[in-house]
Design a protein around this motif. Structure first.
Motif, PDB file in Angstrom:
ATOM      1  N   CYS A 137       0.836  -1.205   0.000  1.00 45.82           N
ATOM      2  CA  CYS A 137       0.000   0.000   0.000  1.00 45.82           C
ATOM      3  C   CYS A 137       0.871   1.254   0.000  1.00 45.82           C
ATOM      4  O   CYS A 137       0.598   2.203  -0.742  1.00 45.82           O
ATOM      5  N   ASN A 138       1.901   1.260   0.831  1.00 49.30           N
ATOM      6  CA  ASN A 138       2.797   2.417   0.886  1.00 49.30           C
ATOM      7  C   ASN A 138       3.510   2.622  -0.446  1.00 49.30           C
ATOM      8  O   ASN A 138       3.673   3.752  -0.907  1.00 49.30           O
ATOM      9  N   ARG A 139       3.973   1.536  -1.064  1.00 48.91           N
ATOM     10  CA  ARG A 139       4.660   1.647  -2.349  1.00 48.91           C
ATOM     11  C   ARG A 139       3.733   2.158  -3.446  1.00 48.91           C
ATOM     12  O   ARG A 139       4.141   2.928  -4.307  1.00 48.91           O
ATOM     13  N   ALA A 140       2.457   1.714  -3.426  1.00 43.34           N
ATOM     14  CA  ALA A 140       1.513   2.117  -4.467  1.00 43.34           C
ATOM     15  C   ALA A 140       0.991   3.533  -4.246  1.00 43.34           C
ATOM     16  O   ALA A 140       0.413   4.119  -5.150  1.00 43.34           O
ATOM     17  N   GLY A 141       1.162   4.075  -3.046  1.00 47.62           N
ATOM     18  CA  GLY A 141       0.685   5.420  -2.765  1.00 47.62           C
ATOM     19  C   GLY A 141      -0.646   5.463  -2.036  1.00 47.62           C
ATOM     20  O   GLY A 141      -1.274   6.511  -1.957  1.00 47.62           O
TER      21      GLY A 141
END
Length: 152
Positions: A137-141
């Motif tokens: 989730c953090n990587r995808a924004g």
């Protein structure tokens, strides 16, 4: 000679006029203006919804801008389920970690501002699987993600 039990009847019928008092409130109530208002409202809503649709159906070539954001679609709250074996299930399909990451990236591309994800993990699964989805989730924004629990 007449029989003794014969009774002569008169052929006269008397009539009496009956006045029914309906009251002043009922007699002064007219439904015609009420029906007129209802029809006017109906026509108003029909016309305004028609114009709203035509705004989106108009064929227009839009100019390009370097800082343009994509057209926002209706935000969909994504649910990532993690079963006891650590398998990821999104939208009813079993996925790998990379596939979940791709789904999240596409969701953020369609709705970059307020995309949300709900992580539902089996309580018997290792927490590493939950952390992996949080990391995706953090990587995808995706900034709005949560882990659900059951109320006791």
């Amino acid at each position: 000679m007449r029989p003794a039990l014969y009774i002569e009847r008169s052929a006269r019928v008397s009539t009496m006029a009956v006045n029914i008092n309906k009251g002043k409130a009922l007699s002064s109530l007219s439904l015609t203006p009420l029906i007129d208002v209802v029809f006017l409202l109906l026509i108003f809503f029909l016309v305004t919804t028609r114009f709203a649709q035509e705004d989106y159906e108009l064929d227009v070539v839009l100019p390009a801008a370097s800082e343009a954001q994509p057209l926002m679609v209706e935000p969909k709250e994504w649910f990532v389920n993690i079963d006891q074996q650590g398998e990821y299930v999104v939208d009813g399909r079993v996925m790998t970690q990379d596939e979940v990451g791709e789904v999240l990236r596409r969701a953020v591309a369609n709705n970059p501002v307020n995309q949300s994800v709900v992580i539902r993990a089996d309580k018997r699964v290792e927490f590493d699987y939950v952390v992996a989805i949080m990391n995706l989730c953090n990587r995808a924004g995706v900034r709005d993600y949560s882990v659900t629990t059951q109320h006791d």
